[in-house]
Scaffold this motif. Structure first.
Motif, PDB file in Angstrom:
ATOM      1  N   MET A   4       1.083  -1.125   0.110  1.00 51.82           N
ATOM      2  CA  MET A   4       0.134   0.155   0.509  1.00 51.82           C
ATOM      3  C   MET A   4       1.311   1.689   0.147  1.00 51.82           C
ATOM      4  N   GLU A   7       2.146   1.815  -3.396  1.00 53.62           N
ATOM      5  CA  GLU A   7       1.538   2.353  -4.796  1.00 53.62           C
ATOM      6  C   GLU A   7       0.348   3.691  -3.529  1.00 53.62           C
ATOM      7  N   TYR A   8       0.516   3.574  -2.552  1.00 53.67           N
ATOM      8  CA  TYR A   8       0.731   5.469  -2.350  1.00 53.67           C
ATOM      9  C   TYR A   8       1.346   6.291  -2.763  1.00 53.67           C
ATOM     10  N   ASP A  11       1.260   6.909  -7.087  1.00 48.85           N
ATOM     11  CA  ASP A  11      -0.188   8.051  -6.529  1.00 48.85           C
ATOM     12  C   ASP A  11       0.093   9.378  -6.196  1.00 48.85           C
ATOM     13  N   GLN A  12       1.182   9.868  -6.305  1.00 50.83           N
ATOM     14  CA  GLN A  12       1.246  10.959  -5.669  1.00 50.83           C
ATOM     15  C   GLN A  12       2.869  11.612  -6.070  1.00 50.83           C
ATOM     16  N   TRP A  79      -5.662   8.635   2.446  1.00 55.97           N
ATOM     17  CA  TRP A  79      -5.835   8.628   1.000  1.00 55.97           C
ATOM     18  C   TRP A  79      -6.536   7.216   1.268  1.00 55.97           C
ATOM     19  N   ALA A  80      -5.912   6.021   1.875  1.00 57.80           N
ATOM     20  CA  ALA A  80      -6.168   4.812   1.396  1.00 57.80           C
ATOM     21  C   ALA A  80      -8.369   4.618   1.732  1.00 57.80           C
ATOM     22  N   ALA A  82      -9.755   7.552   0.705  1.00 57.39           N
ATOM     23  CA  ALA A  82     -10.696   7.945   0.315  1.00 57.39           C
ATOM     24  C   ALA A  82     -10.905   7.002  -0.956  1.00 57.39           C
ATOM     25  N   GLN A  83      -9.911   6.300  -0.947  1.00 57.87           N
ATOM     26  CA  GLN A  83      -9.566   5.182  -2.191  1.00 57.87           C
ATOM     27  C   GLN A  83     -10.924   3.560  -1.619  1.00 57.87           C
ATOM     28  N   HIS A  85     -10.448   1.312   1.064  1.00 57.59           N
ATOM     29  CA  HIS A  85      -9.641   0.542   1.093  1.00 57.59           C
ATOM     30  C   HIS A  85     -10.798  -0.456   1.964  1.00 57.59           C
TER      31      HIS A  85
END
Length: 322
Positions: A4, A7-8, A11-12, A79-80, A82-83, A85
């Motif tokens: 994770m 992935e984060y 994405d950033q 962020w997770a 908002a995704q 998760h």
């Protein structure tokens, strides 16, 4: 959690300044190093609180630095969420930061690094108890090099044997490379005669085939290159009563600047040695002083004499210096 984080970070990219993103990744990897690598929904507020306690009490990081770690961690969880998760219902970092009053007081106490007095320098370098702690080459040489060059700890820790070079074809010098917003910057600083007298060049000659000046020193892949050395130095200063408010692990850099001024070195030379950028008019180009006036820089540097009886390195190491 590790996948994770990757992935984060991906994405950033492009959304967050590169250096800030590297720092955040370092904070997150430190969290799973301390708290363990588990699925995101398994982390509780108690894990975050224990993480903050480990950083502040055991590793002795400042309140503002601890809160920086917690901010990075909180951003990942937000962020997770908002995704969407699976299984993650809330951010466990909520309410876990150190009190703002603690950070504000710390910042008031530490407006800048304070130079060490000559008495404190003698306690650090001459005392039998402190000298016994210099049990590896990097613990011995890094403080000495900072004291005689003003370089940052991270700059010194990433040195390789090839970074001890010549300027003006005959003056031994350190080649320091730093990353900036505009790319990499380079400066060269003459090796102080005291470091040569203590055997630095002989030590470097004994590192045949190595790609670091500091065997055994772990350099973090992300974040500050001098992080581990800085943590050791901070503990060392505190253990021997030399850690004071307003003094951080770059104390020897501040000490170098202070005593070089007292020795009467020109401010232009001090700034060149420290790597402070000169202001130039638009379109103007100017060669650095280490290229145009290497002997003048060496002469200014040689004015610096702390009057300390530095012991030779006697611990284990590739050269066996005694």
């Amino acid at each position: 959690m590790f996948p994770m984080i990757r992935e984060y970070i991906r994405d950033q990219h492009g959304k967050v300044r590169f250096e800030r993103l590297r720092q955040a990744e370092n904070h997150l990897l430190r969290f799973i190093e301390i708290a363990g690598d588990r699925p995101l929904p398994e982390y509780l507020s108690a894990d975050v609180t224990a993480f903050a306690k480990e950083l502040s009490e055991r590793r002795r990081l400042s309140a503002s630095t601890v809160n920086g770690h917690l901010s990075s961690l909180s951003a990942l969880f937000n962020w997770a969420l908002a995704q969407g998760h699976p299984g993650l219902m809330e951010n466990p970092c909520s309410g876990c930061k150190l009190p703002t009053g603690t950070v504000a007081a710390e910042q008031r106490q530490q407006p800048a690094d304070k130079p060490l007095t000559l008495e404190q320098l003698r306690a650090f370098f001459e005392g039998e108890e402190t000298a016994a702690d210099f049990d590896t080459p990097y613990k011995y040489w890094v403080p000495l090099i900072q004291l005689h060059t003003g370089a940052r700890i991270g700059e010194i820790c990433q040195l390789e044997p090839k970074d001890i070079t010549l300027i003006g074809e005959r003056i031994p010098a350190f080649r320091f490379v730093a990353s900036t917003a505009r790319g990499k910057s380079e400066r060269r600083v003459p090796v102080h005669p005291k470091l040569i007298e203590l055997g630095l060049l002989a030590y470097v000659d004994g590192l045949d085939g190595l790609d670091t000046l500091w065997p055994g020193l772990i350099i973090p892949r992300l974040g500050s290159k001098g992080q581990n050395m800085g943590m050791w130095l901070s503990r060392h200063l505190e253990r021997h009563g030399l850690k004071r408010s307003g003094r951080r692990t770059e104390a020897f850099r501040a000490t170098f600047q202070h005593y070089l001024r007292l020795a009467g070195a020109p401010e232009l030379h001090i700034n060149a040695l420290l790597g402070h950028m000169e202001r130039k008019s638009a379109g103007a180009t100017r060669e650095p002083l280490w290229q145009t006036q290497p002997e003048a820089l060496l002469n200014s540097l040689a004015r610096l004499d702390y009057g300390i009886k530095f012991s030779a390195y006697v611990g284990p190491g590739p050269t066996g210096l005694k």
